[in-house]
Design a protein around this motif. Structure first.
Motif, PDB file in Angstrom:
ATOM      1  N   GLY A   1       0.354  -1.254   0.241  1.00  0.00           N
ATOM      2  CA  GLY A   1      -0.090   0.550   0.370  1.00  0.00           C
ATOM      3  C   GLY A   1       0.684   1.782  -0.277  1.00  0.00           C
ATOM      4  N   GLY A   2       0.018   1.896  -0.336  1.00  0.00           N
ATOM      5  CA  GLY A   2       0.822   3.209  -0.718  1.00  0.00           C
ATOM      6  C   GLY A   2       1.750   3.692  -1.845  1.00  0.00           C
ATOM      7  N   THR A   3       2.226   2.778  -2.482  1.00  0.00           N
ATOM      8  CA  THR A   3       2.927   2.416  -3.710  1.00  0.00           C
ATOM      9  C   THR A   3       2.221   3.193  -4.982  1.00  0.00           C
ATOM     10  OG1 THR A   3       2.911   0.469  -4.180  1.00  0.00           O
ATOM     11  CG2 THR A   3       4.788   1.349  -2.485  1.00  0.00           C
ATOM     12  N   TRP A   4       2.624   3.166  -5.862  1.00  0.00           N
ATOM     13  CA  TRP A   4       2.195   3.814  -7.719  1.00  0.00           C
ATOM     14  C   TRP A   4       2.179   2.446  -8.019  1.00  0.00           C
ATOM     15  CZ3 TRP A   4      -0.924   8.032  -9.619  1.00  0.00           C
ATOM     16  CH2 TRP A   4      -1.299   8.522  -8.427  1.00  0.00           C
ATOM     17  N   GLY A   5       1.432   1.359  -9.159  1.00  0.00           N
ATOM     18  CA  GLY A   5       1.334   0.538  -9.873  1.00  0.00           C
ATOM     19  C   GLY A   5       0.670  -0.145 -10.326  1.00  0.00           C
ATOM     20  N   LEU A   6       0.204  -1.139 -11.979  1.00  0.00           N
ATOM     21  CA  LEU A   6      -1.431  -0.752 -12.394  1.00  0.00           C
ATOM     22  C   LEU A   6      -2.108  -1.479 -11.734  1.00  0.00           C
ATOM     23  CD1 LEU A   6       1.437  -2.802 -15.349  1.00  0.00           C
ATOM     24  CD2 LEU A   6       1.011   0.237 -15.156  1.00  0.00           C
ATOM     25  N   PRO A   7      -3.278  -1.046 -12.502  1.00  0.00           N
ATOM     26  CA  PRO A   7      -4.450  -1.397 -12.014  1.00  0.00           C
ATOM     27  C   PRO A   7      -4.169  -3.359 -12.654  1.00  0.00           C
ATOM     28  CG  PRO A   7      -5.187   0.209 -13.372  1.00  0.00           C
ATOM     29  CD  PRO A   7      -3.456   0.212 -14.046  1.00  0.00           C
ATOM     30  N   GLY A   8      -4.964  -3.552 -12.238  1.00  0.00           N
ATOM     31  CA  GLY A   8      -4.872  -5.312 -12.088  1.00  0.00           C
ATOM     32  C   GLY A   8      -5.236  -6.197 -11.330  1.00  0.00           C
ATOM     33  N   GLY A   9      -5.298  -7.687 -11.121  1.00  0.00           N
ATOM     34  CA  GLY A   9      -5.244  -8.119 -10.193  1.00  0.00           C
ATOM     35  C   GLY A   9      -5.416  -9.524 -10.867  1.00  0.00           C
ATOM     36  N   ALA A  10      -6.280 -10.636  -9.515  1.00  0.00           N
ATOM     37  CA  ALA A  10      -5.628 -11.705 -10.345  1.00  0.00           C
ATOM     38  C   ALA A  10      -6.686 -12.749 -10.827  1.00  0.00           C
ATOM     39  CB  ALA A  10      -6.002 -13.081  -8.165  1.00  0.00           C
ATOM     40  N   LEU A  11      -6.250 -13.207 -12.096  1.00  0.00           N
ATOM     41  CA  LEU A  11      -6.679 -14.158 -12.825  1.00  0.00           C
ATOM     42  C   LEU A  11      -8.108 -14.721 -12.360  1.00  0.00           C
ATOM     43  CD1 LEU A  11      -4.120 -14.873 -14.776  1.00  0.00           C
ATOM     44  CD2 LEU A  11      -5.712 -12.841 -15.510  1.00  0.00           C
ATOM     45  N   HIS A  12      -8.952 -15.176 -13.198  1.00  0.00           N
ATOM     46  CA  HIS A  12      -9.827 -16.339 -13.128  1.00  0.00           C
ATOM     47  C   HIS A  12      -9.541 -17.255 -13.710  1.00  0.00           C
ATOM     48  CE1 HIS A  12     -13.527 -13.335 -13.063  1.00  0.00           C
ATOM     49  NE2 HIS A  12     -13.125 -13.041 -11.962  1.00  0.00           N
ATOM     50  N   GLU A  13      -9.973 -18.443 -13.087  1.00  0.00           N
ATOM     51  CA  GLU A  13      -9.390 -19.830 -14.108  1.00  0.00           C
ATOM     52  C   GLU A  13      -9.563 -20.110 -15.439  1.00  0.00           C
ATOM     53  OE1 GLU A  13      -9.479 -24.601 -12.797  1.00  0.00           O
ATOM     54  OE2 GLU A  13     -11.320 -23.052 -12.078  1.00  0.00           O
ATOM     55  N   GLY A  14      -8.895 -20.293 -16.140  1.00  0.00           N
ATOM     56  CA  GLY A  14      -8.441 -20.827 -17.284  1.00  0.00           C
ATOM     57  C   GLY A  14      -8.852 -19.016 -18.315  1.00  0.00           C
ATOM     58  N   GLU A  15      -8.844 -18.029 -17.614  1.00  0.00           N
ATOM     59  CA  GLU A  15      -9.064 -16.913 -17.991  1.00  0.00           C
ATOM     60  C   GLU A  15      -7.450 -16.321 -18.898  1.00  0.00           C
ATOM     61  OE1 GLU A  15     -11.164 -12.351 -17.278  1.00  0.00           O
ATOM     62  OE2 GLU A  15      -9.616 -13.642 -15.151  1.00  0.00           O
ATOM     63  N   SER A  16      -7.300 -16.106 -20.137  1.00  0.00           N
ATOM     64  CA  SER A  16      -6.283 -15.555 -20.407  1.00  0.00           C
ATOM     65  C   SER A  16      -5.477 -14.108 -19.301  1.00  0.00           C
ATOM     66  CB  SER A  16      -6.507 -15.376 -22.576  1.00  0.00           C
ATOM     67  OG  SER A  16      -7.235 -13.982 -22.189  1.00  0.00           O
ATOM     68  N   ALA A  17      -4.554 -14.042 -20.198  1.00  0.00           N
ATOM     69  CA  ALA A  17      -3.520 -12.886 -19.276  1.00  0.00           C
ATOM     70  C   ALA A  17      -4.630 -11.166 -19.976  1.00  0.00           C
ATOM     71  CB  ALA A  17      -2.624 -12.508 -19.773  1.00  0.00           C
ATOM     72  N   ILE A  18      -4.859 -11.325 -21.049  1.00  0.00           N
ATOM     73  CA  ILE A  18      -5.223 -10.360 -21.935  1.00  0.00           C
ATOM     74  C   ILE A  18      -6.859 -10.145 -21.470  1.00  0.00           C
ATOM     75  CG2 ILE A  18      -5.839  -9.130 -23.854  1.00  0.00           C
ATOM     76  CD1 ILE A  18      -3.473 -10.487 -24.838  1.00  0.00           C
ATOM     77  N   VAL A  19      -7.398 -11.090 -21.143  1.00  0.00           N
ATOM     78  CA  VAL A  19      -8.734 -10.640 -20.532  1.00  0.00           C
ATOM     79  C   VAL A  19      -8.831 -10.429 -19.386  1.00  0.00           C
ATOM     80  CG1 VAL A  19     -10.817 -11.904 -20.664  1.00  0.00           C
ATOM     81  CG2 VAL A  19     -10.071 -12.741 -22.474  1.00  0.00           C
ATOM     82  N   GLY A  20      -8.135 -11.040 -18.355  1.00  0.00           N
ATOM     83  CA  GLY A  20      -7.844 -10.938 -16.681  1.00  0.00           C
ATOM     84  C   GLY A  20      -7.420  -9.410 -17.060  1.00  0.00           C
ATOM     85  N   ALA A  21      -6.507  -9.438 -17.354  1.00  0.00           N
ATOM     86  CA  ALA A  21      -6.021  -7.873 -17.127  1.00  0.00           C
ATOM     87  C   ALA A  21      -7.028  -6.513 -17.875  1.00  0.00           C
ATOM     88  CB  ALA A  21      -5.266  -7.377 -17.984  1.00  0.00           C
ATOM     89  N   ILE A  22      -7.534  -7.272 -18.839  1.00  0.00           N
ATOM     90  CA  ILE A  22      -8.818  -5.813 -19.025  1.00  0.00           C
ATOM     91  C   ILE A  22      -9.952  -5.576 -18.013  1.00  0.00           C
ATOM     92  CG2 ILE A  22     -10.387  -4.986 -20.892  1.00  0.00           C
ATOM     93  CD1 ILE A  22      -8.024  -4.686 -21.983  1.00  0.00           C
ATOM     94  N   ARG A  23     -10.855  -6.959 -17.306  1.00  0.00           N
ATOM     95  CA  ARG A  23     -11.334  -7.243 -16.916  1.00  0.00           C
ATOM     96  C   ARG A  23     -10.995  -6.097 -15.250  1.00  0.00           C
ATOM     97  NH1 ARG A  23     -11.679  -9.942 -12.811  1.00  0.00           N
ATOM     98  NH2 ARG A  23     -10.091 -11.349 -12.842  1.00  0.00           N
ATOM     99  N   GLU A  24      -9.321  -6.225 -14.514  1.00  0.00           N
ATOM    100  CA  GLU A  24      -9.008  -5.589 -13.744  1.00  0.00           C
ATOM    101  C   GLU A  24      -9.143  -4.802 -13.574  1.00  0.00           C
ATOM    102  OE1 GLU A  24      -9.251  -6.853 -10.594  1.00  0.00           O
ATOM    103  OE2 GLU A  24      -8.994  -8.986 -11.007  1.00  0.00           O
ATOM    104  N   ALA A  25      -8.804  -4.361 -15.130  1.00  0.00           N
ATOM    105  CA  ALA A  25      -9.039  -2.553 -14.843  1.00  0.00           C
ATOM    106  C   ALA A  25     -10.660  -1.683 -15.398  1.00  0.00           C
ATOM    107  CB  ALA A  25      -7.775  -2.432 -16.557  1.00  0.00           C
ATOM    108  N   GLN A  26     -11.035  -2.879 -15.899  1.00  0.00           N
ATOM    109  CA  GLN A  26     -12.407  -2.099 -15.343  1.00  0.00           C
ATOM    110  C   GLN A  26     -12.962  -2.410 -14.948  1.00  0.00           C
ATOM    111  OE1 GLN A  26     -14.263  -5.025 -18.473  1.00  0.00           O
ATOM    112  NE2 GLN A  26     -13.951  -3.968 -20.364  1.00  0.00           N
ATOM    113  N   GLU A  27     -12.492  -2.684 -13.726  1.00  0.00           N
ATOM    114  CA  GLU A  27     -13.325  -3.100 -12.692  1.00  0.00           C
ATOM    115  C   GLU A  27     -12.384  -2.138 -11.598  1.00  0.00           C
ATOM    116  OE1 GLU A  27     -12.958  -6.604 -10.627  1.00  0.00           O
ATOM    117  OE2 GLU A  27     -14.238  -7.820 -12.541  1.00  0.00           O
TER     118      GLU A  27
END
Length: 310
Positions: free
Chosen positions: A63-89
């Motif tokens: 906490g307190g640092t700067w990074g990228l929007p993102g998070g845990a992937l769902h089972e079977g989810e591709s990294a691109i789909v997961g990164a976009i989903r997390e950034a939307q959320e």
């Protein structure tokens, strides 16, 4: 590898149905990594405003640092789909606002994190939409190092920054690639070219094949067609981009007015003049020599076929 939920007293995610991927992975040495199936983050690049960074709330991991929007992937989810989903959320990134350019994977064996570098195609203002962010800001590239960065992002940033000015392109000799497999293409040249066009949408090229850092790259693709194949349209078949929430792949159909080889060389020269790293696909020896002289790397039709089949 051990998977555990948040420890007692540790801040939890917002209430709601829990995804099986939302858990800590703990290494034998005690380090913890969020995401049972790995994690991914979006590095959105706006040509005018810089990159989108998230100032993490104090109770979050690092906490307190700067990074990228993102998070845990769902089972079977591709990294691109997961990164976009997390950034939307987390940041309100709209559907179709970004187009992936390349990915970079940190693979620790027990856990992996994928950075998805994507270009902003439709400018947007980020919106804090969950409690994990103190702020979301577009930060000029030359000012990123001034911020207290998340350790993982800070370690990856020098390599990522070095690739932000690289825009690869693949120029495809359509007639040569179509003719490399005796599948009856001569009965319907336009149909065979259209099928190749559809398969090229969203082409992923290993970084090593482009001489670049990272893992997979998603270059602009120019398919050069001639003769009867000139009648094909510019639209590609459904690529799944809409479902992933990303912009359509950059795929252009270039129609040769006369000799196809001349059109291919001209397309290579145009893109090299625009400071793009160009890879030309053809097995024609004479044409290979011409595009190399124009500044392109060369790969055979078989190389492209193997990529598409994979």
């Amino acid at each position: 590898m051990t998977v555990v939920p948040p420890a007692p007293g540790e801040p939890r995610r917002p209430e709601g149905p829990r995804n099986p991927g939302d858990a800590w992975v703990v290494a034998d040495t005690g380090e913890r990594y969020w995401g049972r199936f790995g994690a991914a983050g979006l590095l959105a690049v706006d040509a005018t405003r810089g990159i989108l960074l998230q100032h993490r709330v104090s109770w979050s991991h690092f906490g307190g640092t700067w990074g990228l929007p993102g998070g845990a992937l769902h089972e079977g989810e591709s990294a691109i789909v997961g990164a976009i989903r997390e950034a939307q959320e987390e940041a309100g990134v709209p559907d179709g606002a970004v187009r992936p350019r390349f990915t970079s994977v940190l693979d620790l064996g027990i856990w992996s994190y994928t950075t998805v570098v994507a270009d902003v195609r439709s400018p947007f203002d980020p919106v804090i939409s969950d409690p994990e962010s103190v702020a979301l800001e577009w930060v000029p590239v030359d000012r990123v190092d001034e911020l207290p960065l998340h350790p993982g992002f800070g370690a990856a940033w020098p390599m990522l920054r070095a690739q932000l000015d690289v825009f690869p392109a693949v120029v495809v000799d359509g007639a040569n690639v179509v003719g490399s497999v005796p599948d009856g293409w001569w009965k319907d040249r336009a149909g065979a070219a259209a099928r190749l066009r559809d398969r090229l949408a969203g082409l992923a090229v290993p970084a090593d094949d482009l001489g670049l850092a990272g893992d997979d790259w998603y270059p602009e693709v120019a398919l050069v067609v001639e003769g009867r194949a000139r009648d094909i349209g510019t639209e590609a078949a459904e690529t799944g981009a809409a479902e992933a929430g990303v912009a359509e792949p950059a795929l252009a159909v270039v129609r040769a007015d006369a000799a196809g080889d001349d059109a291919i060389v001209a397309e290579v020269e145009r893109r090299v003049a625009g400071a793009q790293r160009v890879l030309a696909v053809t097995s024609d020896r004479e044409l290979q020599a011409r595009v190399e002289a124009a500044g392109a790397q060369v790969r055979s039709s078989g190389w492209l076929r193997r990529l598409l089949d994979a």
